[in-house]
Design an enzyme around this catalytic site. Structure first.
Site, PDB file in Angstrom:
ATOM      1  N   GLY A  45      -1.940  27.067   1.535  1.00 53.14           N
ATOM      2  CA  GLY A  45      -3.183  26.600   0.941  1.00 53.14           C
ATOM      3  C   GLY A  45      -3.210  26.956  -0.536  1.00 53.14           C
ATOM      4  CD  GLN A  50      -4.986  29.986  -5.110  1.00 54.53           C
ATOM      5  OE1 GLN A  50      -5.190  29.088  -4.322  1.00 54.53           O
ATOM      6  NE2 GLN A  50      -4.250  31.042  -4.813  1.00 54.53           N
ATOM      7  CB  CYS A  96      -4.484  35.012  -1.602  1.00 55.41           C
ATOM      8  SG  CYS A  96      -5.035  33.997  -2.980  1.00 55.41           S
ATOM      9  CG  LEU A  97       0.546  31.166  -2.748  1.00 56.75           C
ATOM     10  CD1 LEU A  97       0.686  29.692  -3.077  1.00 56.75           C
ATOM     11  CD2 LEU A  97       1.916  31.809  -2.555  1.00 56.75           C
ATOM     12  CG  HIS A 138      -8.251  31.962   1.510  1.00 60.01           C
ATOM     13  ND1 HIS A 138      -7.885  33.278   1.661  1.00 60.01           N
ATOM     14  CD2 HIS A 138      -7.655  31.553   0.358  1.00 60.01           C
ATOM     15  CE1 HIS A 138      -7.132  33.645   0.657  1.00 60.01           C
ATOM     16  NE2 HIS A 138      -6.950  32.612  -0.156  1.00 60.01           N
ATOM     17  CD  GLU A 139      -6.761  27.874  -0.348  1.00 59.08           C
ATOM     18  OE1 GLU A 139      -6.978  27.972  -1.568  1.00 59.08           O
ATOM     19  OE2 GLU A 139      -5.864  28.521   0.233  1.00 59.08           O
ATOM     20  CG  HIS A 142      -9.165  30.535  -4.238  1.00 60.80           C
ATOM     21  ND1 HIS A 142      -8.869  31.612  -5.049  1.00 60.80           N
ATOM     22  CD2 HIS A 142      -8.305  30.616  -3.195  1.00 60.80           C
ATOM     23  CE1 HIS A 142      -7.872  32.296  -4.508  1.00 60.80           C
ATOM     24  NE2 HIS A 142      -7.510  31.724  -3.382  1.00 60.80           N
TER      25      HIS A 142
HETATM   26  C1  Y12 Z   1      -5.091  31.691   6.479  1.00 62.33           C
HETATM   27  C2  Y12 Z   1      -5.421  32.634   5.549  1.00 62.33           C
HETATM   28  C3  Y12 Z   1      -5.342  32.353   4.206  1.00 62.33           C
HETATM   29  C4  Y12 Z   1      -4.932  31.110   3.798  1.00 62.33           C
HETATM   30  C5  Y12 Z   1      -4.875  30.815   2.338  1.00 62.33           C
HETATM   31  C6  Y12 Z   1      -3.526  30.365   1.851  1.00 62.33           C
HETATM   32  N1  Y12 Z   1      -2.657  31.481   1.664  1.00 62.33           N
HETATM   33  C7  Y12 Z   1      -1.341  31.350   1.388  1.00 62.33           C
HETATM   34  O1  Y12 Z   1      -0.839  30.258   1.352  1.00 62.33           O
HETATM   35  C8  Y12 Z   1      -0.579  32.579   1.093  1.00 62.33           C
HETATM   36  C9  Y12 Z   1       0.736  32.547   0.898  1.00 62.33           C
HETATM   37  C10 Y12 Z   1       1.538  33.671   0.423  1.00 62.33           C
HETATM   38  C11 Y12 Z   1       2.901  33.466   0.229  1.00 62.33           C
HETATM   39  C12 Y12 Z   1       3.697  34.464  -0.318  1.00 62.33           C
HETATM   40  O2  Y12 Z   1       5.033  34.260  -0.577  1.00 62.33           O
HETATM   41  C13 Y12 Z   1       6.004  34.447   0.381  1.00 62.33           C
HETATM   42  O3  Y12 Z   1       5.719  34.818   1.492  1.00 62.33           O
HETATM   43  C14 Y12 Z   1       7.392  34.167  -0.026  1.00 62.33           C
HETATM   44  C15 Y12 Z   1       3.145  35.660  -0.690  1.00 62.33           C
HETATM   45  O4  Y12 Z   1       3.999  36.548  -1.342  1.00 62.33           O
HETATM   46  C16 Y12 Z   1       4.164  37.837  -1.022  1.00 62.33           C
HETATM   47  O5  Y12 Z   1       3.557  38.316  -0.114  1.00 62.33           O
HETATM   48  C17 Y12 Z   1       5.109  38.603  -1.846  1.00 62.33           C
HETATM   49  C18 Y12 Z   1       1.798  35.882  -0.481  1.00 62.33           C
HETATM   50  C19 Y12 Z   1       0.987  34.884   0.060  1.00 62.33           C
HETATM   51  C20 Y12 Z   1      -4.601  30.162   4.727  1.00 62.33           C
HETATM   52  C21 Y12 Z   1      -4.697  30.468   6.074  1.00 62.33           C
HETATM   53 CO    CO Z   2      -6.033  32.262  -2.042  1.00 58.30          CO
END
Ligand code: Y12
Ligand code: CO
Length: 175
Positions: A45, A50, A96-97, A138-139, A142
């Site tokens: 997401g 962001q 969260c990214l 969550h989004e 933001h």
């Molecule tokens: C459920 C809860 C929250 C969401 C919001 C969207 N969140 C994400 O897409 C988070 C992604 C994420 C990816 C990461 O990178 C890797 O895993 C390679 C990251 O990086 C580290 O942890 C270092 C952190 C978050 C949607 C649904």
């Molecule tokens: Co986020």
């Protein structure tokens, strides 16, 4: 084009995003760039703020299987969302990214009904449950300048700030 993702504690993330009025090719290109950015960052997401643009647009692409694979067919683009109904409560370990390396259990509504527009400005209503409901909430937060870490208890937030600062310092020294 992959866009740089803004990370906490950048104050830009606190900005309240503006309603989108023009559904033109500029918006479509930006949404395509958001998708490329989210996919290449392993995200499921992403909100426009962001990547530095304070407009009310978000995308969600949930995994289709237990290996975490994603499919373009499942991509949801949401413009100018409004939660019109909500019910229930659920906890999920969110990430969260914009807050890399940190995951925490957060309480959200279990089910929501959402009114939104697509990239062409057409209005839709969607009922979202489970992970989709959580991702959308969550989004949408933001878009209102809120991060999931703001939902932590005082003591958990303190612990987070300490750990996050330490990680940032380590990353700076390693680079
Ligand atoms: C459920 C809860 C929250 C969401 C919001 C969207 N969140 C994400 O897409 C988070 C992604 C994420 C990816 C990461 O990178 C890797 O895993 C390679 C990251 O990086 C580290 O942890 C270092 C952190 C978050 C949607 C649904
Ligand atoms: Co986020």
């Amino acid at each position: 084009m992959r866009l740089p993702v803004i990370t906490y504690p950048d104050r830009k993330l606190k900005e309240v995003s503006k309603k989108i009025e023009e559904f033109d090719s500029k918006l479509h290109l930006f949404l395509d760039n958001m998708y490329e950015t989210m996919m290449s960052s392993n995200g499921i997401g992403l909100a426009a703020i962001q990547v530095g643009k304070p407009i009310r647009a978000l995308i969600v692409n949930l995994p289709i299987n237990e290996d975490g694979e994603q499919s373009l067919e499942n991509l949801i683009e949401v413009i100018n969302p409004k939660i019109i109904h909500f019910e229930g409560s659920t906890f999920y370990q969110e990430g969260c990214l914009s807050v890399p390396g940190f995951y925490e259990d957060i309480e959200r509504f279990e089910n929501i009904e959402l009114q939104y527009q697509d990239r062409y400005g057409k209005f839709h209503t969607m009922i979202a449950n489970d992970l989709l409901s959580i991702a959308l909430q969550h989004e949408i937060d933001h878009l209102d300048g809120k991060l999931f870490i703001e939902k932590l208890s005082y003591s958990r937030r303190k612990k987070f700030e300490k750990e996050y600062k330490k990680k940032q310092k380590e990353a700076r020294l390693a680079s």
